[in-house]
Scaffold this motif. Structure first.
Motif, PDB file in Angstrom:
ATOM      1  N   CYS A  11      -2.074  -7.173  -5.218  1.00 13.62           N
ATOM      2  CA  CYS A  11      -3.066  -6.334  -5.904  1.00 13.62           C
ATOM      3  C   CYS A  11      -2.395  -5.699  -7.122  1.00 13.62           C
ATOM      4  O   CYS A  11      -1.330  -5.091  -7.004  1.00 13.62           O
ATOM      5  CB  CYS A  11      -3.571  -5.251  -4.951  1.00 13.62           C
ATOM      6  SG  CYS A  11      -4.681  -4.075  -5.756  1.00 13.62           S
TER       7      CYS A  11
ATOM      8  N   ILE B 129      -3.431  -3.248  -8.762  1.00 16.43           N
ATOM      9  CA  ILE B 129      -3.656  -1.801  -8.814  1.00 16.43           C
ATOM     10  C   ILE B 129      -2.655  -1.054  -7.908  1.00 16.43           C
ATOM     11  O   ILE B 129      -1.949  -0.164  -8.349  1.00 16.43           O
ATOM     12  CB  ILE B 129      -5.096  -1.432  -8.376  1.00 16.43           C
ATOM     13  CG1 ILE B 129      -6.127  -2.265  -9.138  1.00 16.43           C
ATOM     14  CG2 ILE B 129      -5.358   0.072  -8.520  1.00 16.43           C
ATOM     15  CD1 ILE B 129      -6.228  -1.993 -10.621  1.00 16.43           C
ATOM     16  N   CYS B 130      -2.608  -1.448  -6.614  1.00 14.69           N
ATOM     17  CA  CYS B 130      -1.792  -0.664  -5.671  1.00 14.69           C
ATOM     18  C   CYS B 130      -0.553  -1.415  -5.178  1.00 14.69           C
ATOM     19  O   CYS B 130       0.230  -0.864  -4.417  1.00 14.69           O
ATOM     20  CB  CYS B 130      -2.637  -0.229  -4.482  1.00 14.69           C
ATOM     21  SG  CYS B 130      -3.055  -1.588  -3.360  1.00 14.69           S
TER      22      CYS B 130
ATOM     23  N   TYR C 105      -0.387  -3.821  -3.070  1.00 11.04           N
ATOM     24  CA  TYR C 105      -0.529  -4.399  -1.724  1.00 11.04           C
ATOM     25  C   TYR C 105      -0.410  -5.916  -1.844  1.00 11.04           C
ATOM     26  O   TYR C 105      -0.887  -6.506  -2.810  1.00 11.04           O
ATOM     27  CB  TYR C 105      -1.895  -4.008  -1.146  1.00 11.04           C
ATOM     28  CG  TYR C 105      -2.390  -4.892  -0.022  1.00 11.04           C
ATOM     29  CD1 TYR C 105      -1.966  -4.687   1.295  1.00 11.04           C
ATOM     30  CD2 TYR C 105      -3.282  -5.948  -0.264  1.00 11.04           C
ATOM     31  CE1 TYR C 105      -2.432  -5.503   2.329  1.00 11.04           C
ATOM     32  CE2 TYR C 105      -3.750  -6.763   0.762  1.00 11.04           C
ATOM     33  CZ  TYR C 105      -3.316  -6.533   2.054  1.00 11.04           C
ATOM     34  OH  TYR C 105      -3.769  -7.342   3.066  1.00 11.04           O
TER      35      TYR C 105
ATOM     36  N   CYS D  41      -9.442  -5.236  -1.802  1.00  6.38           N
ATOM     37  CA  CYS D  41      -8.115  -4.816  -1.359  1.00  6.38           C
ATOM     38  C   CYS D  41      -8.240  -3.796  -0.222  1.00  6.38           C
ATOM     39  O   CYS D  41      -8.933  -2.794  -0.371  1.00  6.38           O
ATOM     40  CB  CYS D  41      -7.358  -4.204  -2.544  1.00  6.38           C
ATOM     41  SG  CYS D  41      -5.782  -3.501  -2.050  1.00  6.38           S
TER      42      CYS D  41
ATOM     43  N   CYS E  13      -6.605  -0.234  -1.657  1.00  7.90           N
ATOM     44  CA  CYS E  13      -7.181   0.583  -2.728  1.00  7.90           C
ATOM     45  C   CYS E  13      -8.620   0.228  -3.055  1.00  7.90           C
ATOM     46  O   CYS E  13      -9.246   0.898  -3.877  1.00  7.90           O
ATOM     47  CB  CYS E  13      -6.324   0.497  -3.984  1.00  7.90           C
ATOM     48  SG  CYS E  13      -6.502  -1.056  -4.865  1.00  7.90           S
TER      49      CYS E  13
ATOM     50  N   ALA F 182      -9.706  -2.399  -4.631  1.00 14.07           N
ATOM     51  CA  ALA F 182      -9.879  -3.202  -5.850  1.00 14.07           C
ATOM     52  C   ALA F 182     -10.486  -4.568  -5.481  1.00 14.07           C
ATOM     53  O   ALA F 182     -10.269  -5.084  -4.380  1.00 14.07           O
ATOM     54  CB  ALA F 182      -8.534  -3.413  -6.533  1.00 14.07           C
TER      55      ALA F 182
HETATM   56 FE    FE Z   1      -5.019  -2.501  -4.010  1.00 10.18          FE
END
Ligand code: FE
Length: 233
Positions: A187, A189-190, A192, A220, A223, A225
């Motif tokens: 991911c 964004i985070c 993961y 996700c 988060c 996403a």
């Molecule tokens: Fe994420």
């Protein structure tokens, strides 16, 4: 400096909330700790860029909600990885509001504290607020609190960039990174990592499911996403 040593410091996970001029916001924090018993005082370390930091400075009040181990990923995604400047996080979240207009998240929470700021310390990127506890409640005496270690090891989540304990993953041990590279997706964004060998039990995805076979609505688990925010490792 050995970055992985930082993972050996233990923390809980909380939602810190505040309100000013009818605007509520909150964020996920792992730095909340009791500093004195008489009077009961708690300290938090809040990134100056956090929208909630402004609300606390202006209102002088904040709340701390202690999350339970089974906290939904969507709640952590909403409070941990989205900005209150563009999202009303309280619209879809169970909460109460105190007489001082402090919003308090009760969803997935096992205890909460309402706090009145008595001083703050500028520690560079963050402001450390020291506050007196003026009210609290225990919502679930049986449930276990979520720890940062559990979130990191079991939920595969990492601290977001504004957290005081954020770790730049490019600095992690090369072997850790290498072991993740086999049909795995990360991911953006985070950070993961979706591992087909593990699946995503939070979303009912059984082990052995390839990333390509996840539905387009899959998001996700850390988060929230969308699938399109993932990159192949
Ligand atoms: Fe994420």
């Amino acid at each position: 400096m050995n970055t992985e040593a930082f993972f050996k410091i233990t923390y809980g996970l909380y939602i810190i909330s505040s309100q000013n001029d009818e605007i509520k916001n909150g964020y996920v924090a792992n730095t909340a700790f009791q500093v004195t018993a008489e009077p009961a005082q708690i300290a938090i370390s809040c990134n100056k860029d956090n929208f909630t930091c402004d609300l606390i400075k202006k209102s002088g009040f904040f709340s701390i909600s202690v999350l339970k181990q089974e906290t939904k990923s969507d709640l952590i995604g909403l409070f941990g990885y989205q900005s209150g400047r563009t999202t009303n996080k309280f619209e879809s979240t169970q909460h109460i509001v105190s007489e001082n207009k402090t919003p308090i998240v009760t969803e997935d929470s096992i205890a909460w504290f309402e706090c009145k700021v008595v001083s703050n310390v500028d520690v560079g990127t963050h402001l450390m607020f020291i506050a007196e506890i003026i009210d609290n409640d225990l919502l679930d005496a049986q449930a276990r609190p979520l720890t940062y270690a559990y979130y990191h090891e079991v939920k595969k989540g990492f601290a977001p960039k504004n957290a005081p304990t954020y770790i730049d993953q490019s600095k992690l041990d090369g072997k850790t990174q290498e072991s993740h590279k086999d049909n795995k997706y990360q991911c953006s964004i985070c950070k993961y990592i979706y591992d087909p060998e593990l699946g995503d039990l939070d979303h009912g995805i059984p082990p052995g499911t390839n990333f390509e076979d996840l539905g387009e609505n899959w998001s996700c688990p850390v988060c929230g996403a969308p699938k399109s925010a993932f990159n192949k490792l």
